[in-house]
Design an enzyme around this catalytic site. Structure first.
Site, PDB file in Angstrom:
ATOM      1  N   TYR A  74     -10.483  -4.698   4.859  1.00 51.03           N
ATOM      2  CA  TYR A  74     -11.755  -4.176   5.330  1.00 51.03           C
ATOM      3  C   TYR A  74     -12.640  -3.914   4.119  1.00 51.03           C
ATOM      4  O   TYR A  74     -12.152  -3.751   3.005  1.00 51.03           O
ATOM      5  CB  TYR A  74     -11.497  -2.886   6.133  1.00 51.03           C
ATOM      6  N   SER A 111      -2.530  -7.470  10.422  1.00 53.28           N
ATOM      7  CA  SER A 111      -3.740  -6.647  10.496  1.00 53.28           C
ATOM      8  C   SER A 111      -3.342  -5.244  10.929  1.00 53.28           C
ATOM      9  O   SER A 111      -3.329  -4.919  12.110  1.00 53.28           O
ATOM     10  CB  SER A 111      -4.722  -7.263  11.503  1.00 53.28           C
ATOM     11  N   LEU A 112      -2.978  -4.421   9.952  1.00 51.01           N
ATOM     12  CA  LEU A 112      -2.485  -3.083  10.270  1.00 51.01           C
ATOM     13  C   LEU A 112      -2.823  -2.129   9.134  1.00 51.01           C
ATOM     14  O   LEU A 112      -2.630  -2.447   7.963  1.00 51.01           O
ATOM     15  CB  LEU A 112      -0.951  -3.126  10.445  1.00 51.01           C
ATOM     16  N   LEU A 149      -5.269  -9.158   6.718  1.00 49.74           N
ATOM     17  CA  LEU A 149      -6.678  -8.783   6.785  1.00 49.74           C
ATOM     18  C   LEU A 149      -6.899  -7.437   6.118  1.00 49.74           C
ATOM     19  O   LEU A 149      -6.026  -6.587   6.095  1.00 49.74           O
ATOM     20  CB  LEU A 149      -7.123  -8.721   8.246  1.00 49.74           C
ATOM     21  N   TYR A 152     -13.453   7.430   5.214  1.00 53.32           N
ATOM     22  CA  TYR A 152     -12.285   6.554   5.176  1.00 53.32           C
ATOM     23  C   TYR A 152     -11.156   7.089   4.307  1.00 53.32           C
ATOM     24  O   TYR A 152     -10.051   6.595   4.361  1.00 53.32           O
ATOM     25  CB  TYR A 152     -12.685   5.131   4.756  1.00 53.32           C
TER      26      TYR A 152
END
Length: 90
Positions: free
Chosen positions: A70, A18-19, A68, A80
């Protein structure tokens, strides 16, 4: 890090990545340099490959790895900028 995990926990069943980060992620997409883009892809996507390389040897048979992402990988989220490209690469 894998050695420390092995020492503390033994073998593992699951690995979670998760990065997402990089030097130019706050810039508008079209102002991102090639160098900034590649550094961000390296930190955010290639890090999963590197993590697997180090941790697969200590995973139990049948173990799993996940990365993960988003919602910005599926739709535009204001502010973003470069992140949607990263999330899609995962």
């Amino acid at each position: 890090m894998a050695e420390a995990v092995t020492k503390d926990f033994g073998r593992i069943d699951i690995l979670v990545h998760s990065l997402a980060n990089g030097p130019e992620v706050t810039k508008p997409l079209l102002e991102t340099s090639r160098r900034g883009y590649l550094a961000t892809i390296s930190a955010s996507s290639y890090s999963f490959v590197s993590l697997l390389r180090h941790f697969l040897p200590i995973m139990n048979p049948g173990g799993a790895s996940i990365s993960l992402t988003y919602i910005a990988s599926e739709r535009a989220i204001p502010g973003y900028n470069l992140f949607p490209c990263l999330f899609q690469s995962l």
